[in-house]
Motif scaffolding. Structure first.
Motif, PDB file in Angstrom:
ATOM      1  N   PRO A  35       0.842  -1.428  -0.095  1.00 51.33           N
ATOM      2  CA  PRO A  35       0.080   0.489  -0.201  1.00 51.33           C
ATOM      3  C   PRO A  35       1.024   0.839  -0.003  1.00 51.33           C
ATOM      4  CG  PRO A  35      -0.946  -1.849   1.716  1.00 51.33           C
ATOM      5  CD  PRO A  35       0.378  -2.377   1.106  1.00 51.33           C
ATOM      6  N   LEU A  36       0.415   1.891  -0.216  1.00 49.74           N
ATOM      7  CA  LEU A  36       1.053   3.889  -0.811  1.00 49.74           C
ATOM      8  C   LEU A  36       0.870   4.796   0.813  1.00 49.74           C
ATOM      9  CD1 LEU A  36      -0.634   5.193  -3.389  1.00 49.74           C
ATOM     10  CD2 LEU A  36       1.319   3.976  -3.742  1.00 49.74           C
ATOM     11  N   VAL A  37       0.415   3.962   1.481  1.00 52.60           N
ATOM     12  CA  VAL A  37      -0.118   3.934   3.130  1.00 52.60           C
ATOM     13  C   VAL A  37       1.038   3.435   3.839  1.00 52.60           C
ATOM     14  CG1 VAL A  37      -1.074   4.895   5.572  1.00 52.60           C
ATOM     15  CG2 VAL A  37      -1.990   6.128   2.961  1.00 52.60           C
ATOM     16  N   ASP A  38       2.232   2.967   4.818  1.00 52.77           N
ATOM     17  CA  ASP A  38       2.885   2.738   5.188  1.00 52.77           C
ATOM     18  C   ASP A  38       1.813   2.619   7.081  1.00 52.77           C
ATOM     19  OD1 ASP A  38       4.937   1.259   7.186  1.00 52.77           O
ATOM     20  OD2 ASP A  38       6.699   2.005   6.530  1.00 52.77           O
ATOM     21  N   ALA A  39       1.519   1.480   7.223  1.00 54.33           N
ATOM     22  CA  ALA A  39       0.513   0.768   9.015  1.00 54.33           C
ATOM     23  C   ALA A  39       1.619   1.160   9.334  1.00 54.33           C
ATOM     24  CB  ALA A  39      -0.457  -0.706   7.950  1.00 54.33           C
ATOM     25  N   VAL A  90      -4.545  -1.061   3.765  1.00 55.05           N
ATOM     26  CA  VAL A  90      -4.525  -1.815   1.927  1.00 55.05           C
ATOM     27  C   VAL A  90      -4.262  -1.272  -0.062  1.00 55.05           C
ATOM     28  CG1 VAL A  90      -6.100  -3.914   3.503  1.00 55.05           C
ATOM     29  CG2 VAL A  90      -6.861  -2.038   1.885  1.00 55.05           C
ATOM     30  N   THR A  91      -3.906  -2.179  -0.718  1.00 53.06           N
ATOM     31  CA  THR A  91      -4.220  -1.419  -1.656  1.00 53.06           C
ATOM     32  C   THR A  91      -5.708  -1.490  -1.961  1.00 53.06           C
ATOM     33  OG1 THR A  91      -3.365  -3.351  -3.061  1.00 53.06           O
ATOM     34  CG2 THR A  91      -1.652  -1.920  -2.542  1.00 53.06           C
ATOM     35  N   SER A  92      -5.930  -2.193  -2.191  1.00 54.58           N
ATOM     36  CA  SER A  92      -7.619  -1.969  -2.652  1.00 54.58           C
ATOM     37  C   SER A  92      -8.661  -2.586  -2.340  1.00 54.58           C
ATOM     38  CB  SER A  92      -7.749  -2.534  -3.546  1.00 54.58           C
ATOM     39  OG  SER A  92      -9.337  -2.156  -4.497  1.00 54.58           O
ATOM     40  N   THR A  93      -9.771  -1.832  -1.497  1.00 53.52           N
ATOM     41  CA  THR A  93     -11.469  -3.013  -1.507  1.00 53.52           C
ATOM     42  C   THR A  93     -11.859  -1.965  -1.703  1.00 53.52           C
ATOM     43  OG1 THR A  93     -12.190  -3.161   0.878  1.00 53.52           O
ATOM     44  CG2 THR A  93     -11.295  -1.416   0.574  1.00 53.52           C
ATOM     45  N   GLY A  94     -13.344  -2.828  -1.291  1.00 59.08           N
ATOM     46  CA  GLY A  94     -14.687  -2.449  -2.051  1.00 59.08           C
ATOM     47  C   GLY A  94     -14.989  -0.949  -0.961  1.00 59.08           C
ATOM     48  N   SER A  95     -15.166  -1.079  -0.022  1.00 58.95           N
ATOM     49  CA  SER A  95     -15.539  -0.017   0.785  1.00 58.95           C
ATOM     50  C   SER A  95     -14.948   0.327   1.955  1.00 58.95           C
ATOM     51  CB  SER A  95     -16.731   0.877   0.599  1.00 58.95           C
ATOM     52  OG  SER A  95     -17.422   1.468   1.986  1.00 58.95           O
ATOM     53  N   THR A  96     -13.799   0.739   2.626  1.00 57.92           N
ATOM     54  CA  THR A  96     -13.499   0.870   3.634  1.00 57.92           C
ATOM     55  C   THR A  96     -14.361   1.262   4.640  1.00 57.92           C
ATOM     56  OG1 THR A  96     -12.899   3.280   3.404  1.00 57.92           O
ATOM     57  CG2 THR A  96     -10.860   1.652   2.878  1.00 57.92           C
ATOM     58  N   ALA A 149     -17.964  -7.336  14.005  1.00 56.39           N
ATOM     59  CA  ALA A 149     -17.149  -8.009  15.330  1.00 56.39           C
ATOM     60  C   ALA A 149     -16.847  -7.893  16.192  1.00 56.39           C
ATOM     61  CB  ALA A 149     -16.525  -8.559  14.199  1.00 56.39           C
ATOM     62  N   GLY A 150     -17.673  -7.107  16.765  1.00 52.57           N
ATOM     63  CA  GLY A 150     -16.922  -6.606  18.001  1.00 52.57           C
ATOM     64  C   GLY A 150     -15.390  -5.697  17.714  1.00 52.57           C
ATOM     65  N   ALA A 151     -14.823  -5.133  17.075  1.00 55.61           N
ATOM     66  CA  ALA A 151     -13.430  -4.426  17.542  1.00 55.61           C
ATOM     67  C   ALA A 151     -13.733  -3.428  18.132  1.00 55.61           C
ATOM     68  CB  ALA A 151     -13.374  -4.005  15.381  1.00 55.61           C
ATOM     69  N   PRO A 152     -12.664  -2.827  17.939  1.00 60.00           N
ATOM     70  CA  PRO A 152     -12.715  -2.118  19.274  1.00 60.00           C
ATOM     71  C   PRO A 152     -12.746  -0.328  18.771  1.00 60.00           C
ATOM     72  CG  PRO A 152     -10.348  -2.490  19.090  1.00 60.00           C
ATOM     73  CD  PRO A 152     -11.253  -3.587  18.640  1.00 60.00           C
ATOM     74  N   SER A 153     -12.946   0.619  19.004  1.00 57.04           N
ATOM     75  CA  SER A 153     -12.515   2.192  19.415  1.00 57.04           C
ATOM     76  C   SER A 153     -11.479   2.611  19.261  1.00 57.04           C
ATOM     77  CB  SER A 153     -13.859   2.948  20.122  1.00 57.04           C
ATOM     78  OG  SER A 153     -13.002   4.365  20.109  1.00 57.04           O
ATOM     79  N   GLY A 154     -10.801   3.002  17.971  1.00 58.09           N
ATOM     80  CA  GLY A 154      -9.518   3.660  17.607  1.00 58.09           C
ATOM     81  C   GLY A 154      -9.178   2.730  16.516  1.00 58.09           C
ATOM     82  N   THR A 155     -10.528   1.915  15.993  1.00 59.56           N
ATOM     83  CA  THR A 155      -9.475   1.355  14.715  1.00 59.56           C
ATOM     84  C   THR A 155      -9.457   2.125  13.833  1.00 59.56           C
ATOM     85  OG1 THR A 155     -10.442  -0.986  15.194  1.00 59.56           O
ATOM     86  CG2 THR A 155     -10.133  -1.004  12.742  1.00 59.56           C
ATOM     87  N   VAL A 156      -8.506   1.794  12.517  1.00 60.79           N
ATOM     88  CA  VAL A 156      -8.115   3.167  11.486  1.00 60.79           C
ATOM     89  C   VAL A 156      -7.673   1.351  10.418  1.00 60.79           C
ATOM     90  CG1 VAL A 156      -6.234   4.421   9.723  1.00 60.79           C
ATOM     91  CG2 VAL A 156      -7.348   3.983  13.108  1.00 60.79           C
ATOM     92  N   LEU A 157      -8.507   2.231   9.364  1.00 59.70           N
ATOM     93  CA  LEU A 157      -8.555   1.468   8.047  1.00 59.70           C
ATOM     94  C   LEU A 157      -8.121   2.239   6.929  1.00 59.70           C
ATOM     95  CD1 LEU A 157      -8.141  -1.195   6.169  1.00 59.70           C
ATOM     96  CD2 LEU A 157     -11.370  -1.157   6.085  1.00 59.70           C
ATOM     97  N   VAL A 158      -6.803   2.349   5.979  1.00 60.57           N
ATOM     98  CA  VAL A 158      -6.846   3.512   5.173  1.00 60.57           C
ATOM     99  C   VAL A 158      -6.680   2.386   3.787  1.00 60.57           C
ATOM    100  CG1 VAL A 158      -5.242   5.254   4.176  1.00 60.57           C
ATOM    101  CG2 VAL A 158      -5.637   5.052   6.840  1.00 60.57           C
ATOM    102  N   SER A 193      -5.887   8.722  -4.357  1.00 57.89           N
ATOM    103  CA  SER A 193      -6.900   8.747  -4.161  1.00 57.89           C
ATOM    104  C   SER A 193      -6.466   8.340  -2.178  1.00 57.89           C
ATOM    105  CB  SER A 193      -8.105   9.318  -3.920  1.00 57.89           C
ATOM    106  OG  SER A 193      -8.649   7.948  -4.235  1.00 57.89           O
ATOM    107  N   LEU A 194      -6.708   8.882  -1.012  1.00 57.72           N
ATOM    108  CA  LEU A 194      -6.456   7.845   0.205  1.00 57.72           C
ATOM    109  C   LEU A 194      -7.854   7.558   0.382  1.00 57.72           C
ATOM    110  CD1 LEU A 194      -3.568   8.976   2.117  1.00 57.72           C
ATOM    111  CD2 LEU A 194      -3.815   7.275   0.315  1.00 57.72           C
ATOM    112  N   ALA A 195      -9.067   6.392   1.086  1.00 58.80           N
ATOM    113  CA  ALA A 195      -9.528   6.157   1.371  1.00 58.80           C
ATOM    114  C   ALA A 195      -9.450   5.596   3.067  1.00 58.80           C
ATOM    115  CB  ALA A 195     -10.929   5.349   0.764  1.00 58.80           C
ATOM    116  N   MET A 196      -9.919   6.462   3.741  1.00 59.30           N
ATOM    117  CA  MET A 196      -9.654   6.245   5.544  1.00 59.30           C
ATOM    118  C   MET A 196     -10.901   6.779   5.552  1.00 59.30           C
ATOM    119  SD  MET A 196      -6.123   8.928   5.962  1.00 59.30           S
ATOM    120  CE  MET A 196      -7.591  10.520   5.201  1.00 59.30           C
TER     121      MET A 196
END
Length: 265
Positions: free
Chosen positions: A8-12, A32-38, A48-57, A79-82
């Motif tokens: 991905p262009l963004v270094d996690a 990630v490099t590509s997805t349907g919709s972040t 699924a119970g993910a915690p507050s503060g989770t980020v996906l780019v 573009s960046l989808a965050m």
């Protein structure tokens, strides 16, 4: 994005190093490099119970969505989808959630300035502009899964779109605004700013004056398109404590919680 690109262009790791630390709202970062919709991905994570503060780019979305189920897609790598997953306290009044897209807009505008230089402003309720042209759209969705409920805030930021790639003439990109774009640096600046603004929102700080100062909608003639059959014209005077747009119409101030706003000359 080069077809052979696998990273991905963004270094996690770099982004997590800048964001995930004691005293911040961020708990985990993925890129990630590509997805349907972040937003859709994090909505599923919330269920699924993910915690507050989770980020996906993501560098690319094939099924990006805006308000009113509008669909859009930018060329890969331009573009960046965050999206971020936040869980405000259950005791927080639901009407205060109207502020979340406004808070995100303030963060994007501030982060652009810090991360790459161009001066940006917000357009009520969910756009960020540079020179009057849209550089970022914001979508806030509520997921009633887990306790407390999750807010999914999505930001689609045009980074390297060229003039011939713009979806509409009223759009722009960071590169077209003269910026040199480091995707990881821009994402870090925006998300760090969002953490600060979100923390202030949680603390019930009065953000109305600061929002109005950054908002290009306030103080100008506008048309508010509430629906196909309801259109109102007047002068935007500010936002109220719930984040609703205040518009003076024929000597009377009306408030709007949602609607498409057109800036009139």
């Amino acid at each position: 994005m080069n077809p052979s690109q696998t990273s991905p262009l963004v270094d996690a790791d770099r982004l997590a190093g800048a964001l995930v630390r004691p005293g911040t709202v961020w708990t985990g970062v993925s890129s990630v490099t590509s997805t349907g919709s972040t937003n859709a991905d994090l909505a599923a994570a919330a269920r699924a119970g993910a915690p507050s503060g989770t980020v996906l780019v993501s560098d690319h979305q094939s099924a990006g969505r805006g308000r009113f189920a509008r669909v859009w897609e930018a060329p890969a790598g331009t573009s960046l989808a965050m999206s971020v997953l936040l869980r405000p306290p259950a005791a927080l009044p639901s009407e205060r959630w109207l502020w979340l897209p406004l808070v995100a807009g303030l963060a994007v505008a501030e982060g652009i300035g810090i991360g790459c230089g161009p001066a940006a402003e917000v357009k009520w309720p969910n756009d960020v502009l540079i020179g009057g042209r849209k550089v970022c759209g914001i979508l806030c969705e509520r997921v009633d899964a887990g306790e407390p409920a999750a807010a999914i805030l999505g930001m689609g930021l045009n980074t390297t779109l060229g003039e011939d790639e713009l979806p509409v003439p009223t759009a722009t990109s960071l590169v077209l605004a003269g910026a040199e774009v480091d995707p990881t640096g821009v994402a870090a600046a925006v998300l760090a700013a969002l953490g600060r603004w979100y923390t202030r929102w949680l603390a019930a700080d009065d953000l109305r004056a600061e929002y109005a100062a950054r908002c290009s909608t306030v103080g100008r003639p506008v048309r508010v398109e509430v629906s196909r059959d309801q259109v109102v014209e007047g002068t935007a005077t500010g936002v109220d404590d719930a984040g609703r747009l205040l518009v003076e119409v024929a000597g009377r101030v009306r408030s709007f919680a949602a609607g498409d706003v057109v800036h009139l000359r």
